[in-house]
Design a protein around this motif. Structure first.
Motif, PDB file in Angstrom:
ATOM      1  N   ALA A 171      37.151  17.512   7.461  1.00 33.34           N
ATOM      2  CA  ALA A 171      37.038  18.839   8.070  1.00 33.34           C
ATOM      3  C   ALA A 171      36.014  18.913   9.197  1.00 33.34           C
ATOM      4  N   VAL A 172      35.093  17.956   9.297  1.00 29.99           N
ATOM      5  CA  VAL A 172      34.077  18.018  10.349  1.00 29.99           C
ATOM      6  C   VAL A 172      34.124  16.808  11.270  1.00 29.99           C
ATOM      7  N   SER A 173      35.048  15.887  11.062  1.00 29.74           N
ATOM      8  CA  SER A 173      35.035  14.633  11.830  1.00 29.74           C
ATOM      9  C   SER A 173      35.412  14.827  13.296  1.00 29.74           C
ATOM     10  N   ALA A 174      36.137  15.913  13.621  1.00 31.09           N
ATOM     11  CA  ALA A 174      36.551  16.141  14.999  1.00 31.09           C
ATOM     12  C   ALA A 174      35.553  16.999  15.787  1.00 31.09           C
ATOM     13  N   LEU A 175      34.411  17.330  15.186  1.00 32.47           N
ATOM     14  CA  LEU A 175      33.454  18.246  15.799  1.00 32.47           C
ATOM     15  C   LEU A 175      32.242  17.516  16.357  1.00 32.47           C
ATOM     16  N   ASP A 176      31.587  18.147  17.347  1.00 30.79           N
ATOM     17  CA  ASP A 176      30.338  17.609  17.877  1.00 30.79           C
ATOM     18  C   ASP A 176      29.264  17.617  16.802  1.00 30.79           C
ATOM     19  N   VAL A 177      28.224  16.811  17.000  1.00 27.61           N
ATOM     20  CA  VAL A 177      27.196  16.626  15.981  1.00 27.61           C
ATOM     21  C   VAL A 177      26.546  17.951  15.585  1.00 27.61           C
ATOM     22  N   SER A 178      26.143  18.760  16.558  1.00 27.21           N
ATOM     23  CA  SER A 178      25.453  20.016  16.240  1.00 27.21           C
ATOM     24  C   SER A 178      26.388  20.995  15.542  1.00 27.21           C
ATOM     25  N   VAL A 179      27.646  21.049  15.994  1.00 28.48           N
ATOM     26  CA  VAL A 179      28.629  21.935  15.375  1.00 28.48           C
ATOM     27  C   VAL A 179      28.956  21.449  13.969  1.00 28.48           C
ATOM     28  N   LYS A 180      29.015  20.137  13.805  1.00 34.24           N
ATOM     29  CA  LYS A 180      29.277  19.546  12.496  1.00 34.24           C
ATOM     30  C   LYS A 180      28.237  20.005  11.482  1.00 34.24           C
ATOM     31  N   ALA A 181      26.968  19.994  11.896  1.00 35.93           N
ATOM     32  CA  ALA A 181      25.890  20.427  10.998  1.00 35.93           C
ATOM     33  C   ALA A 181      26.050  21.894  10.624  1.00 35.93           C
ATOM     34  N   GLN A 182      26.456  22.720  11.562  1.00 36.90           N
ATOM     35  CA  GLN A 182      26.638  24.144  11.282  1.00 36.90           C
ATOM     36  C   GLN A 182      27.761  24.371  10.266  1.00 36.90           C
ATOM     37  N   ILE A 183      28.864  23.632  10.412  1.00 32.79           N
ATOM     38  CA  ILE A 183      29.992  23.795   9.495  1.00 32.79           C
ATOM     39  C   ILE A 183      29.623  23.297   8.103  1.00 32.79           C
ATOM     40  N   VAL A 184      28.897  22.180   8.027  1.00 28.76           N
ATOM     41  CA  VAL A 184      28.454  21.666   6.729  1.00 28.76           C
ATOM     42  C   VAL A 184      27.554  22.688   6.035  1.00 28.76           C
ATOM     43  N   ASN A 185      26.607  23.263   6.773  1.00 25.05           N
ATOM     44  CA  ASN A 185      25.727  24.283   6.199  1.00 25.05           C
ATOM     45  C   ASN A 185      26.516  25.514   5.754  1.00 25.05           C
ATOM     46  N   LEU A 186      27.535  25.888   6.539  1.00 24.11           N
ATOM     47  CA  LEU A 186      28.374  27.033   6.171  1.00 24.11           C
ATOM     48  C   LEU A 186      29.111  26.750   4.865  1.00 24.11           C
ATOM     49  N   LEU A 187      29.672  25.564   4.715  1.00 22.70           N
ATOM     50  CA  LEU A 187      30.392  25.222   3.494  1.00 22.70           C
ATOM     51  C   LEU A 187      29.464  25.255   2.283  1.00 22.70           C
ATOM     52  N   GLN A 188      28.251  24.754   2.459  1.00 21.71           N
ATOM     53  CA  GLN A 188      27.285  24.786   1.359  1.00 21.71           C
ATOM     54  C   GLN A 188      26.914  26.218   0.981  1.00 21.71           C
ATOM     55  N   ASP A 189      26.688  27.058   1.988  1.00 27.54           N
ATOM     56  CA  ASP A 189      26.337  28.456   1.713  1.00 27.54           C
ATOM     57  C   ASP A 189      27.474  29.177   0.989  1.00 27.54           C
ATOM     58  N   LEU A 190      28.710  28.925   1.432  1.00 27.53           N
ATOM     59  CA  LEU A 190      29.868  29.554   0.795  1.00 27.53           C
ATOM     60  C   LEU A 190      30.031  29.057  -0.637  1.00 27.53           C
ATOM     61  N   GLN A 191      29.762  27.786  -0.848  1.00 28.48           N
ATOM     62  CA  GLN A 191      29.854  27.245  -2.208  1.00 28.48           C
ATOM     63  C   GLN A 191      28.846  27.911  -3.135  1.00 28.48           C
ATOM     64  N   ASN A 192      27.618  28.048  -2.658  1.00 26.82           N
ATOM     65  CA  ASN A 192      26.583  28.679  -3.477  1.00 26.82           C
ATOM     66  C   ASN A 192      26.875  30.159  -3.716  1.00 26.82           C
ATOM     67  N   GLU A 193      27.442  30.827  -2.720  1.00 22.55           N
ATOM     68  CA  GLU A 193      27.720  32.256  -2.832  1.00 22.55           C
ATOM     69  C   GLU A 193      28.934  32.538  -3.710  1.00 22.55           C
ATOM     70  N   LEU A 194      29.981  31.737  -3.585  1.00 16.55           N
ATOM     71  CA  LEU A 194      31.255  32.027  -4.232  1.00 16.55           C
ATOM     72  C   LEU A 194      31.548  31.136  -5.433  1.00 16.55           C
ATOM     73  N   GLY A 195      30.711  30.125  -5.666  1.00 16.86           N
ATOM     74  CA  GLY A 195      30.950  29.216  -6.783  1.00 16.86           C
ATOM     75  C   GLY A 195      32.134  28.291  -6.563  1.00 16.86           C
ATOM     76  N   LEU A 196      32.418  27.960  -5.307  1.00 18.52           N
ATOM     77  CA  LEU A 196      33.566  27.119  -4.984  1.00 18.52           C
ATOM     78  C   LEU A 196      33.337  25.674  -5.398  1.00 18.52           C
ATOM     79  N   ALA A 197      34.413  24.999  -5.764  1.00 15.47           N
ATOM     80  CA  ALA A 197      34.403  23.552  -5.897  1.00 15.47           C
ATOM     81  C   ALA A 197      34.988  22.963  -4.620  1.00 15.47           C
ATOM     82  N   LEU A 198      34.469  21.819  -4.197  1.00 11.12           N
ATOM     83  CA  LEU A 198      34.925  21.176  -2.967  1.00 11.12           C
ATOM     84  C   LEU A 198      35.296  19.727  -3.243  1.00 11.12           C
ATOM     85  N   LEU A 199      36.457  19.313  -2.734  1.00 10.43           N
ATOM     86  CA  LEU A 199      36.786  17.893  -2.620  1.00 10.43           C
ATOM     87  C   LEU A 199      36.618  17.566  -1.150  1.00 10.43           C
TER      88      LEU A 199
END
Length: 348
Positions: free
Chosen positions: A193-221
């Protein structure tokens, strides 16, 4: 990037269970167009994911990790094995019976542009799963849900009236994440999901996924070949090679104490942040064998710097080598403890 919260408790029933999953693609040819062989893309993969947990599936391109994700999503029929979501086996369900259960598992694809319909505005893209799964009864409820989704992925609400081509790559991936969230899932499969993104944007998306996981209790593969990203966002790591999992362990354990030679080689290629620090780079010989004719015995033996006769004839089982740490390698058999590891690395 921040590290994920501590790994959820292993007690209780897993959200997702994958048992001895196999997917072989037939090869047709010959005068009559019959089956002349198979591509053994996935050949006996098992793992589980708890609620709120991230499991990263890593390995070189072509190892079968994306095929595992597509098989879980039932994008094609399985050769054999079981997929169980929240106690319900889904691999043997008909399309009609599977449809309401698809809400529980959603996906974020690698290319944020080709995965969005260019002829649909963002509002319609996000409304589609809400309507399909009956999650809102009126237009006002749909609009309210869409506004909430835009807030969650940190995009302005008025952007719902725009077309996908009007957004940057990172913004399009946020829309892809919002679309996955629209179905109110329990598990999201992030396929590169982040391999096609620039380095700085990649970090933002990773942080977003972590925040959503903590907020919503999501499981991620989280399917990825980028171990530097994986290290910052996962609870456990499963390493794949030529259709099989060769090592599975908690993040800290696998990065500090890899137990499989293939994992050692992968980790040795991860850049070190400190320019004053050197790392021993393990150079693997040869190329990855063809999944049409995988090697006998251990599939990694053709490239392994520690290979011995048993590796060529006997396939190692994925078995415990420590608490929560599994590896498929004959070197961890007590009978082979005398075998010294050769000098197969060079400083980089």
């Amino acid at each position: 990037m921040t590290h994920p919260v501590s790994q959820p408790s292993a007690s209780g029933k897993p959200l997702l269970e994958v048992n001895d999953l196999k997917k072989h693609f037939p090869i047709t040819g010959g005068f009559f167009g019959g089956v002349v062989g198979n591509v053994y893309a996935v050949d006996g993969v098992s793992f589980s994911i708890a609620r709120g947990e991230t499991l990263s599936l890593v390995g070189e391109s072509g190892c079968g990790k994306s095929t595992v994700g597509k098989a879980i999503l039932r994008l094609f029929p399985l050769t054999s094995g079981q997929v169980v979501i929240d106690g319900q086996r889904i691999d043997d369900l008909s399309a009609a019976r599977l449809r309401p259960l698809r809400r529980a598992i959603q996906v974020v694809f690698q290319d944020p542009y080709s995965s969005l319909n260019p002829r649909m505005r963002v509002r319609d893209i996000l409304a589609e799963p809400i309507i399909n799964f009956g999650l809102a009864r009126s237009r006002a409820e749909i609009d309210e849900r869409i506004a909430g989704l835009m807030d969650k992925v940190r995009l302005p609400r008025d952007a719902v009236n725009r077309w996908p081509h009007e957004f940057s790559g990172g913004q399009r991936q946020r829309i892809g994440i919002a679309r996955a969230l629209a179905a109110d899932p329990d598990l999201i499969i992030c396929d590169e999901a982040v391999s096609a993104l620039d380095v700085s944007v990649k970090a933002q998306i990773v942080n977003l996924l972590q925040d959503l996981q903590n907020e919503l209790g999501l499981a991620l593969l989280f399917i990825s070949h980028d171990l530097a990203v994986v290290e910052h966002m996962t609870h456990r790591v499963a390493v794949m090679y030529l259709g099989k999992i060769v090592e599975l362990a908690p993040r800290r354990e696998i990065f500090a104490h890899p137990r499989h030679p293939y994992t050692e080689a992968l980790l040795s290629a991860v850049p070190v942040p400190d320019p004053e620090t050197t790392r021993e780079r393990i150079i693997l010989k040869g190329d990855v064998p063809s999944p049409i004719r995988p090697p006998s015995g251990c599939r990694f033996h053709t490239r392994c710097p520690y290979v011995f006769d048993r590796c060529r004839s006997e396939e190692p089982d994925l078995k415990p080598t420590g608490e929560g740490h599994l590896a498929a390698c004959h070197l961890h058999d007590p009978a082979e403890a005398h075998r010294a590891k050769p000098a197969a690395s060079v400083p980089v």
